[in-house]
Structure formats: C-alpha cells, structure tokens
Design an enzyme around this catalytic site. Structure first.
Site, PDB file in Angstrom:
ATOM      1  N   TYR A  77      35.625  47.914  43.027  1.00  0.00           N
ATOM      2  CA  TYR A  77      35.665  46.531  42.533  1.00  0.00           C
ATOM      3  C   TYR A  77      34.674  45.656  43.293  1.00  0.00           C
ATOM      4  CZ  TYR A  77      37.489  41.971  41.189  1.00  0.00           C
ATOM      5  OH  TYR A  77      37.607  40.693  40.713  1.00  0.00           O
ATOM      6  N   LYS A  81      31.015  44.051  41.932  1.00  0.00           N
ATOM      7  CA  LYS A  81      30.800  42.598  41.999  1.00  0.00           C
ATOM      8  C   LYS A  81      29.545  42.280  42.814  1.00  0.00           C
ATOM      9  CE  LYS A  81      34.309  41.184  39.554  1.00  0.00           C
ATOM     10  NZ  LYS A  81      34.124  40.514  38.278  1.00  0.00           N
TER      11      LYS A  81
END
Length: 170
Positions: A77, A81
């Site tokens: 994650y 990002k």
C-alpha cells in the site's frame, strides 16, 4: 459529469481537456481488487489520468495519497502510494499538491470491518490527539480546495496530516 472507462482511458482524453486544476482521490483496496487490481487503480489509473489532465491543459494537480507513502516501502500500500506520487510529480505540472492524510474518518456504504474498528479506535484517539492519527474526510476535501485558493510553496508541495487539518479549517 463525465463517466469514463478507466480500462480505456485514452479514449476519454477529451474529458480531461480545458481544466486548470485537477483533483484526484481515486483508490481501492487490496481486499476488494487484489494486489494487481490495487496497483492498477491506485497507481496506473491515477498516473494515466494525471498525464491526460496535463495534456489537456491542467496546471495544478491535487493528489490525495497516504500518510507514510514511500516508493521504497516493503508494504504494498505505502509503496504504491509513493510510486504514484513520483509518477504524478514527473508529469510536469506547474504546481502539484500531494496530501498525505492519516486514517480517514468517514461513513462508508460498503462493509469494511477492520477499517470500521480502526475508525472507532482512531476516532477516540482523535479526542486527545486530534491531528496525529486520523482526519475526517470533510477536512481533507476542504484542504484540497483551500490549497488551490492559496499561493503554493513551490512546484511540489506535500501536506502531511497535521497540515491537512490546519488547511481544512480555513
């Protein structure tokens, strides 16, 4: 409002033309889309939309990312990002604002039990440390708009959670 097919985004380039500012808060979860789907939505779709926006004349791009984003992270994650932040910056907007909110406090229509527990916990923590670990989505939305109305602090500005809280109050 224009509905686009992100799998064929190039066919919708006209939808991205003629705007000075672009806002992007597109995202999904690994649980919902799988690892490959998460990467496709959170990195690839966002990067392609940024490129189309720039080609269409967009000068200021505002991206909602995540606290802890880091393209070298071992966590998928945070790595994705961080990767999308770099890709968006590389597009070459006159101005790019990246918001890195902590846990988003919001009501969802879909059931996400783990996120619900986290929101309850961080909602309580926010009573003692209001800007440390969470932020209401309304505050993020206000900060996204406010950053466009204020002069920038350089070509790329990264706003961490506390700055989002401050800007979201204006």
């Amino acid at each position: 409002e224009v509905v686009v097919d992100f799998e064929r985004l190039d066919e919708h380039a006209a939808a991205f033309q003629g705007y000075d500012v672009g806002f992007c808060y597109l995202g999904t979860t690994r649980a919902k889309a799988g690892a490959a789907g998460f990467i496709r939505v959170d990195r690839d779709y966002v990067a392609q939309a940024a490129e189309l926006a720039r080609a269409g004349g967009c000068k200021h791009f505002v991206l909602q990312s995540s606290q802890g984003a880091n393209e070298h992270s071992s966590f998928l994650y945070l790595r994705v990002k961080g990767e999308v932040e770099k890709l968006v910056q590389d597009v070459g907007f006159d101005r790019c604002t990246i918001l890195r909110p902590a846990v988003l406090l919001c009501a969802r229509q879909e059931s996400r039990p783990a996120e619900w527990v986290a929101q309850q916990f961080f909602g309580l923590v926010a009573r003692v440390f209001p800007t440390a670990y969470s932020v209401p989505v309304k505050t993020v939305a206000r900060a996204m708009v406010a950053c466009v109305l204020k002069p920038g602090k350089g070509k790329v500005e990264v706003l961490e959670n506390k700055a989002i809280h401050e800007l979201g109050k204006e």
